[in-house]
Design a protein around this motif. Structure first.
Motif, PDB file in Angstrom:
ATOM      1  N   PRO A  40       0.462  14.351  13.356  1.00  0.00           N
ATOM      2  CA  PRO A  40       1.489  15.390  13.529  1.00  0.00           C
ATOM      3  C   PRO A  40       1.720  15.649  15.014  1.00  0.00           C
ATOM      4  N   PRO A  41       2.808  16.291  15.347  1.00  0.00           N
ATOM      5  CA  PRO A  41       3.042  16.639  16.752  1.00  0.00           C
ATOM      6  C   PRO A  41       1.892  17.495  17.288  1.00  0.00           C
ATOM      7  N   ALA A  42       1.437  17.169  18.496  1.00  0.00           N
ATOM      8  CA  ALA A  42       0.322  17.909  19.089  1.00  0.00           C
ATOM      9  C   ALA A  42       0.789  19.303  19.512  1.00  0.00           C
ATOM     10  N   PRO A  43      -0.056  20.318  19.305  1.00  0.00           N
ATOM     11  CA  PRO A  43       0.292  21.646  19.822  1.00  0.00           C
ATOM     12  C   PRO A  43       0.563  21.588  21.323  1.00  0.00           C
ATOM     13  N   MET A  67       0.869  -1.181   0.000  1.00  0.00           N
ATOM     14  CA  MET A  67       0.000   0.000   0.000  1.00  0.00           C
ATOM     15  C   MET A  67       0.904   1.228   0.000  1.00  0.00           C
ATOM     16  N   THR A  68       0.787   2.033  -1.035  1.00  0.00           N
ATOM     17  CA  THR A  68       1.638   3.204  -1.199  1.00  0.00           C
ATOM     18  C   THR A  68       0.790   4.470  -1.103  1.00  0.00           C
ATOM     19  N   LEU A  69       1.261   5.442  -0.330  1.00  0.00           N
ATOM     20  CA  LEU A  69       0.551   6.700  -0.170  1.00  0.00           C
ATOM     21  C   LEU A  69       1.539   7.802   0.159  1.00  0.00           C
ATOM     22  N   THR A  70       1.049   9.029   0.140  1.00  0.00           N
ATOM     23  CA  THR A  70       1.893  10.189   0.431  1.00  0.00           C
ATOM     24  C   THR A  70       1.538  10.757   1.794  1.00  0.00           C
ATOM     25  N   LEU A  71       2.554  10.932   2.638  1.00  0.00           N
ATOM     26  CA  LEU A  71       2.394  11.614   3.921  1.00  0.00           C
ATOM     27  C   LEU A  71       2.778  13.077   3.729  1.00  0.00           C
ATOM     28  N   GLN A  72       1.917  13.981   4.165  1.00  0.00           N
ATOM     29  CA  GLN A  72       2.207  15.409   4.079  1.00  0.00           C
ATOM     30  C   GLN A  72       2.593  15.915   5.465  1.00  0.00           C
ATOM     31  N   ALA A  73       3.823  16.377   5.593  1.00  0.00           N
ATOM     32  CA  ALA A  73       4.299  16.966   6.851  1.00  0.00           C
ATOM     33  C   ALA A  73       4.187  18.485   6.742  1.00  0.00           C
ATOM     34  N   PRO A  74       3.314  19.099   7.527  1.00  0.00           N
ATOM     35  CA  PRO A  74       3.137  20.554   7.402  1.00  0.00           C
ATOM     36  C   PRO A  74       4.356  21.357   7.853  1.00  0.00           C
ATOM     37  N   HIS A  75       5.190  20.754   8.689  1.00  0.00           N
ATOM     38  CA  HIS A  75       6.392  21.459   9.154  1.00  0.00           C
ATOM     39  C   HIS A  75       7.397  20.428   9.643  1.00  0.00           C
TER      40      HIS A  75
END
Length: 837
Positions: free
Chosen positions: A534-537, A444-452
């Motif tokens: 993502p990392p939690a605020p 299963m291939t997908l793209t992870l988007q890291a906002p920062h």
């Protein structure tokens, strides 16, 4: 031997006996196990079509996987429907589900679930209706009537003794005879006699040492013999354990297919006349189900590709209305309903996410999942509604709703093609043709988007072996040391987590997968789930407190989700998961004008209850959840729900005492003993003099009601007589609303052990301000009777009874005396069902 194909008139239902005579023994046997996961075996030469079945109680999912299947309407879950106490509404829901099932090509819906709430920790608590057998039976009867009037078979489940998920595939529920008859069999008996369901599903568990799916006394003795059930009995998926023995015991259909347990059935039937006769009868029951669903006259397109996703405005309106009517206003110090124009802060882990269903086989791909935030913004305007998360309540890391590419290979790495799907959780039910379901490979291939830039949480669990690579680097190994866990109905691993630094931007993630055989699995079950967060605020809670302080009112959306409330594993406890109690305390301190909106599948503890001015239990109310919530909060709908389950103050007050794990709960050495007997729910509360957090039947309206001027048609009864009870219900408030008149029976000076009182009648009433209505309820002899296991009979002893009337099990202001002149009894073995004085 060859056969010339007849030319049946498909518009005329065939004569089943003639059809059976035309069938070979091999063909009869072939009907007694599924063709695949959802369909029976067709026999084209005789014009016998396949019959498709579909999960489930709160929506017709169709033939797809539990996730990512055809879109369908998601109705309120069982406990939300149970909270309505409205038989007419349940009949409407059943009728609407029939149309949904037709759209999916299904003639059979695997519903309703009518096991009782024995414990607050039952993992499928959300899926059933109530702790009380009478309430459950009445609601389920209406649901089945509505469904089958639309030409779709109900499959009443799980018969019987499946009151927890712990070791459910093998455990023996050891139930005393009186408790079995008066509690756990009673709703099934009511539905069979009053609604004539076309199918019953057996439970996974054993009953007193014998699997329910091959229990002659249960299936032939009680179900068919005593109750005269004339429909089909099927196993739960993978719940068949023998060939000839299960057929002779009364189990007609093994599901799913192809057969695992009945591979020797043909050979047994060829050599044993009793098995051969049982095969013919079970084949007849399969044919009869095909006939009853109209499938002979109008064969459905049972292919998954033929499923329709049509959405109906009247169904959306029904779900919205039912969702609101099932919401229980537990507490209200005058804060609700909210006025128009109010500035609201919507806070909490369930605020921006529509928690509309539980997990397991009851889940589906809903047309929409309206969140409380969306519902309130639609009602009040976006400018009047702010939002803050506060904390999470995740059991697992959340999945990604992104495009994924699935590539399939055999074990020699030969490609079997590619599929484009959506979502980072995939159940691999539909494999490319020719690929061995027990021995293949997939990616299963997908793209992870890291906002920062930052350290991100990733997770993996799977039914099968799996590993995760991100940008070519292995991050999670759930392959080399795979361990069984409690995911995917106990066929999957536990969640494996890892933290991984990602630079801002896109990253390629690849999950490698291979199936793994698991003992007692229903079939080749393959699934994988990638979680990503993502990392939690750093200041989530502080931001929520700030938003609360600036609002006129806070709607604090807390609870659980389908990962916590799910099939295959029991509930975690009664405390809200994560930091939710801390969040509630902090928000209440910042703004006392806070509504605590609960979405759970059952009771929870509430250490903050005294300081919360309003608490609304919304359950999982279906796809229109946020609109239903807004309707109730703003007074467009009265909170019509009344608790179908006692809310204990702590686990110590639970009737099976789970603070002391053992034979009574969750079980030991393959047995769970129902040592509490008759005393579950409010019966347990009464017996031990407890004060629950909220009693069975409790719920507030936005108006007030009185019940008065109750009368009996007679205060002295002859054996076999019917009693009519009338009572005046008045809306004493200033707005319209709903209440439930509840009737309980108490036997005074009883010679046998009995609960202090038992629900034997109820009526949902909707009245305008100042309006009065007379409610009439009817009681028969069974309403006064207990089961005498020494006589194998229902017995109402001569003597004094009391009729108790009110609006909850703890609010019964009216007591009317009643006397039965002579003993009445009804032996369960009586084929005529005639009473004997």
């Amino acid at each position: 031997m060859t056969h010339s194909p007849p030319s049946p008139d498909l518009k005329t239902p065939p004569d089943l006996e003639t059809l059976l005579d035309q069938m070979t023994l091999e063909e009869q046997v072939s009907l007694l196990a599924g063709a695949d996961f959802w369909r029976t075996v067709p026999i084209p030469r005789l014009g016998i079509p396949a019959l498709k079945v579909s999960d489930g109680p709160a929506g017709a999912r169709g033939g797809g996987a539990l996730v990512g299947s055809t879109h369908t309407a998601a109705f309120p879950v069982g406990i939300a429907l149970g909270s309505t106490w409205n038989v007419n509404l349940l009949r409407e829901v059943g009728a609407a589900l029939a149309r949904e099932a037709h759209d999916k090509g299904a003639g059979v819906l695997l519903a309703p679930t009518i096991n009782l709430f024995r414990s607050t920790l039952n993992g499928r608590n959300f899926e059933s209706y109530a702790e009380d057998p009478f309430l459950t039976g009445k609601l389920a009867t209406a649901y089945v009537q509505g469904l089958q009037a639309g030409g779709v078979a109900a499959t009443v489940k799980h018969f019987v003794g499946n009151e927890s998920e712990y070791q459910r595939n093998t455990i023996s529920s050891d139930i005393p005879e009186r408790a079995l008859r008066e509690l756990y069999l009673r709703p099934f008996e009511m539905v069979v006699k009053d609604a004539q369901p076309w199918a019953i599903m057996t439970s996974y568990n054993k009953l007193d040492g014998t699997y329910a799916s091959e229990h002659p006394r249960l299936l032939e003795g009680i179900l068919r013999g005593e109750w005269k059930f004339d429909g089909l009995v099927m196993s739960d998926w993978g719940g068949t354990h023998s060939a000839g023995a299960s057929v002779r015991a009364g189990l007609d259909l093994e599901m799913p297919g192809p057969s695992r347990a009945r591979t020797t059935l043909l050979e047994e039937a060829e050599h044993d006349p009793a098995t051969r006769a049982a095969v013919r009868q079970s084949a007849r029951n399969v044919l009869q189900l095909i006939e009853r669903t109209g499938t002979f006259a109008d064969p459905r397109d049972t292919s998954d590709s033929g499923e329709r996703e049509e959405e109906y405005p009247d169904t959306r309106a029904l779900i919205r209305r039912a969702g609101a009517e099932g919401m229980v206003l537990l507490k209200n110090d005058g804060l609700l309903p909210l006025p128009q124009g109010v500035r609201v802060a919507v806070i909490g882990p369930n605020a921006a996410t529509g928690q509309v269903m539980g997990g397991g086989s009851a889940q589906m791909n809903a047309h929409r999942r309206v969140s409380p935030l969306e519902g309130l913004r639609a009602a009040l305007g976006e400018e009047n509604v702010t939002y803050a998360l506060g904390c999470d309540n995740d059991r697992f890391l959340p999945t990604l709703n992104v495009p994924v590419q699935l590539d399939f290979f055999d074990v020699q790495s030969v490609s079997f093609g590619t599929q484009e799907r959506t979502g980072s959780e995939q159940m691999l039910f539909s494999l490319p043709q020719g690929l061995d379901a027990s021995d293949f490979r997939a990616t299963m291939t997908l793209t992870l988007q890291a906002p920062h830039d930052g350290t991100y949480d990733l997770s993996l669990y799977s039914a099968g072996l799996s590993r995760l690579r991100v940008d070519g680097q292995e991050v999670i190994d759930n392959w080399t040391h795979w361990q069984p866990g409690d995911t995917y109905f106990n066929f999957g691993s536990d969640e494996v987590r890892a933290s991984h630094f990602l630079k801002a931007g896109p990253h390629t993630a690849v999950v490698e997968f291979a199936p793994k055989a698991v003992e007692n699995t229903v079939a080749a079950f393959s699934a994988m789930r990638l979680g990503f967060r993502p990392p939690a605020p750093q200041h989530q809670l502080e931001e929520a407190v700030s938003a609360a302080a600036q609002a006129d009112v806070v709607v604090l959306c807390v609870g659980t989700n389908g990962d916590w409330e799910t099939e295959g594993v029991d509930r975690w406890g009664l405390d809200l998961p994560g930091r939710q109690n801390e969040l509630i305390g902090a928000v209440l301190a910042a703004n006392p004008r806070t509504v605590v909106l609960l979405q759970t599948g059952g009771p929870i503890s509430m250490p903050w209850l005294e300081t919360a001015p309003a608490v609304l239990q919304a359950w999982f109310p279906g796809q229109e959840a946020g609109f239903s919530v807004a309707d109730v909060l703003l007074g467009q709908a009265d909170p019509g729900g009344r608790l179908p389950q006692t809310f204990p103050r702590s686990l110590h007050d639970d009737p099976v005492h789970p603070l002391e794990p053992g034979l009574q709960y969750p079980g030991e050495h393959g047995h769970v003993a129902y040592q509490e007997g008759l005393f579950i729910g409010y019966r347990h509360v009464d017996r031990h003099g407890l004060t629950p957090l909220f009693p069975f039947g409790h719920g507030l309206s936005y108006t007030t009601f009185t019940v008065s001027d109750a009368q009996l048609s007679a205060d002295v009864l002859e054996p076999g007589a019917t009693l009519r009870v009338s009572v005046q219900v008045r809306n004493t408030g200033e707005r319209s609303g709903q209440t439930v008149v509840q009737l309980y029976i108490r036997e005074k000076n009883t010679q046998r052990e009995r609960p202090d009182k038992e629900l034997k009648g109820f009526a949902k009433v909707q009245l305008k301000a100042g309006e009065t209505q007379e409610v009439q309820l009817e009681l028969d002899m069974r309403s006064l009777a207990a089961f005498d296991d020494t006589r194998a009979a229902w017995v109402a002893d001569a003597g004094e009874f009391e009729v108790l009337l009110g609006q909850s099990s703890a609010d019964l202001p009216i007591t009317l005396p009643l006397r039965l002149l002579e003993q009445w009894s009804e032996p369960v073995s009586s084929s005529s069902k005639e009473a004997h004085a």
